[in-house]
Design an enzyme around this catalytic site. Structure first.
Site, PDB file in Angstrom:
ATOM      1  CG  ASP A 144      31.875  43.783  10.336  1.00  0.00           C
ATOM      2  OD1 ASP A 144      31.623  44.980  10.506  1.00  0.00           O
ATOM      3  OD2 ASP A 144      32.706  43.168  11.006  1.00  0.00           O
ATOM      4  CE  LYS A 145      31.890  39.088   7.721  1.00  0.00           C
ATOM      5  NZ  LYS A 145      32.012  40.007   8.863  1.00  0.00           N
TER       6      LYS A 145
ATOM      7  CB  SER B 285      37.539  41.697  13.821  1.00  0.00           C
ATOM      8  OG  SER B 285      37.130  43.045  13.943  1.00  0.00           O
TER       9      SER B 285
END
Length: 562
Positions: free
Chosen positions: A131-132, A476
């Site tokens: 994700d990041k 999320s």
């Protein structure tokens, strides 16, 4: 047809490290790496990945980076591969470790900048898998503004159980089912053992796949790379092609990242997210990427684009299909083709190959009638920005898959995620409650924790739309239900969320774009927030001192010198 005009290339940055009498020691170090005289005269290309065996998302990236290095050599460059960190939401979820997840985005961008500027590389290929790591790498590319190519590691294939595709989201939500008594431990165990059969990121239109779609839409990545499964043998070829492509960008002088990341292309990225019911985290990451280009881009821009963009792809978590299904019908470009047909896309933006997006989409397949239905699922996008006296700057709600767009109820206030999770586990809440989790914003957490743990519990208990959740934390991409996050300004800096008390009535109206606290203004003026104490050190102390509002991407520096 290539519409990008090549530029006269200035002296390569790397020459400062190798040319001249006093660079003899530098050349000695390079020879220690095995470089020849001919190599030292060639362009130097950084190849960075978040490779590591800490999660399935990143475990393939080191191998793919080596393929990119081979592509750089094919095209006459010298690759220098190095690795960055990765803090994955998968392992940091639902405990204090999640405070480091969003922080890691900044560490990745800062670390890549430090290595590339410190070693004076001429170009850059970046690989990311969770994700990041994706926005972190894209932020670094735009900040450095060197010839660059981004590559996503790809999504995992789904698991199979009882004849259907399953993902880790099914496991998260089944935990809530166990607490509610609707799922057995044996059923949960079967999901746990079958939902993730191999390497790659989560396969739904969650944050990683959403940001991969953003990378293609912005023109920072090779077309077709975002939706290709992680285990596809074609990824090896595509990674080698990325190394060759960056050398062409270096030869032609671009297009450079800041020529690709423009206001129009950012609007296209927002449209792609809205059209697929993508992750609300895009509301943090797209403004942060824009910030690196010196462009002010906020939740207001996301709201404007989402409102005019139809939801056209039936993607999980709000819909039926996964990244692999979208790839089979043409991938990201199939979504963009439909948006262009509907007048919801700027076709004059550049691709990484220097063509316009409209030229690149010519002849590409569009709607297939299933993953992308012939008619829009809804007339507006899957993400709504809410405003009101509880969120003056804005808050985000994913409406894709919601049965009702309005909720009104009484507040149950918690000053941390853990306090709320305890109540949810015990099902000590009732239908009509609005669970308020505050002091979890960028500064308040610090680190703006992701709340999938608690939202999945609620959904798994069958309460995804029977209660609402409002937080200055984040969600999320897998979150679904009446869940409002990213409330700005956050409670820690004096936002109205700090003034909410148990029993206050809150209205969430996605149709009108409203998040309101039904408390008279004179009463709010009387209230004073009681700030929980923070005991900070290390990277969290630094982050809390620097992080800005989620409204503008929770960035930590003032932006580039344009």
């Amino acid at each position: 047809m290539n519409t990008y005009k090549s530029k006269i290339i200035p002296i390569l940055p790397s020459r400062i490290t190798v040319e001249g009498l006093d660079r003899a020691p530098h050349r000695a170090f390079l020879r220690g790496l095995g470089l020849s005289d001919a190599d030292i005269k060639r362009p130097f290309v950084g190849v960075v990945s978040t490779d590591g065996r800490v999660t399935p998302c990143n475990a393939l990236l080191g191998s793919l980076a080596k393929d990119a290095c081979a592509g750089v050599r094919d095209a006459g460059g010298v690759p220098f591969d190095f690795a960055s960190i990765a803090v994955a939401d998968s392992m940091s979820m639902n405990h204090a470790g999640m405070r480091y997840s969003l922080v890691s985005r900044e560490i990745i961008a800062d670390g890549v900048e430090a290595v590339v500027r410190g070693h004076a590389y001429d170009a850059l290929v970046t690989f990311a898998g969770c994700d990041k790591t994706l926005p972190g790498m894209m932020m670094a590319m735009v900040r450095l503004n060197l010839p660059s190519v981004f590559m996503y590691g790809g999504a995992a294939l789904p698991g199979r159980l009882h004849g259907r595709d399953i993902t880790v989201l099914d496991t998260y939500e089944a935990v809530g089912g166990v607490y509610a008594g609707t799922v057995t431990l044996k059923e949960l165990d079967a999901l746990e053992r079958n939902c993730l059969p191999g390497l790659g990121a989560c396969p739904g239109q969650f944050t990683a796949n959403t940001m991969a779609m953003v990378s293609e839409t912005l023109g920072l990545a090779l077309p077709g790379s975002a939706t290709m499964p992680a285990v596809s043998p074609f990824r090896k070829y595509l990674s080698r092609k990325a190394g060759q492509a960056v050398m062409k960008l270096l030869k032609d002088g671009g297009p450079l990242p800041r020529e690709l990341v423009t206001r129009k292309s950012l609007e296209n990225a927002c449209a792609a997210v809205a059209a697929t019911g993508g992750s609300t985290n895009a509301g943090l990451h797209i403004p942060a990427i824009a910030h690196e280009a010196g462009i002010r881009f906020t939740l207001d821009d996301l709201a404007r684009i989402s409102k005019r963009t139809p939801l056209i792809a039936d993607m999980k978590p709000g819909g039926k299909y996964l990244s692999k299904d979208l790839h089979k019908i043409g991938g990201v470009y199939s979504v963009l083709k439909e948006l262009l047909k509907r007048g919801a896309l700027h076709g004059d933006c550049l691709t990484i190959y220097g063509t316009t997006l409209e030229q690149a989409l010519n002849g590409h397949p569009g709607a297939d009638g299933k993953v992308i239905p012939k008619q829009p699922i809804s007339d507006t996008g899957g993400i709504v920005v809410l405003k009101g006296n509880l969120a003056p700057d804005g808050a985000l709600l994913k409406v894709a898959g919601l049965k009702s767009l309005r909720f009104e109820g009484r507040a149950r206030v918690f000053d941390s995620e853990e306090a709320c999770v305890d109540v949810v586990r015990r099902q000590a809440y009732k239908a009509g409650d609005v669970l308020v989790i505050r002091y979890e914003g960028p500064r308040g957490g610090p680190g703006m924790r992701e709340m999938l743990g608690v939202t999945a519990l609620l959904y798994g208990q069958g309460a995804g739309e029977k209660v609402a959740l409002v937080t200055d934390g984040r969600f999320s991409g897998a979150t679904r239900g009446m869940m409002v996050g990213y409330v700005s300004p956050e409670a820690r800096v004096g936002g109205p969320l700090a003034l909410v008390r148990n029993g206050d009535r809150i209205v969430i109206d996605a149709a009108e774009g409203v998040l309101s606290l039904l408390v008279p203004l004179n009463e709010l003026k009387k209230r004073k927030a009681k700030m929980p104490k923070q005991s900070l050190s290390g990277v969290l102390e630094k982050y809390a001192a620097q992080a800005g509002s989620a409204f503008r991407g929770a960035v930590t520096h003032s932006g580039p010198r344009i």
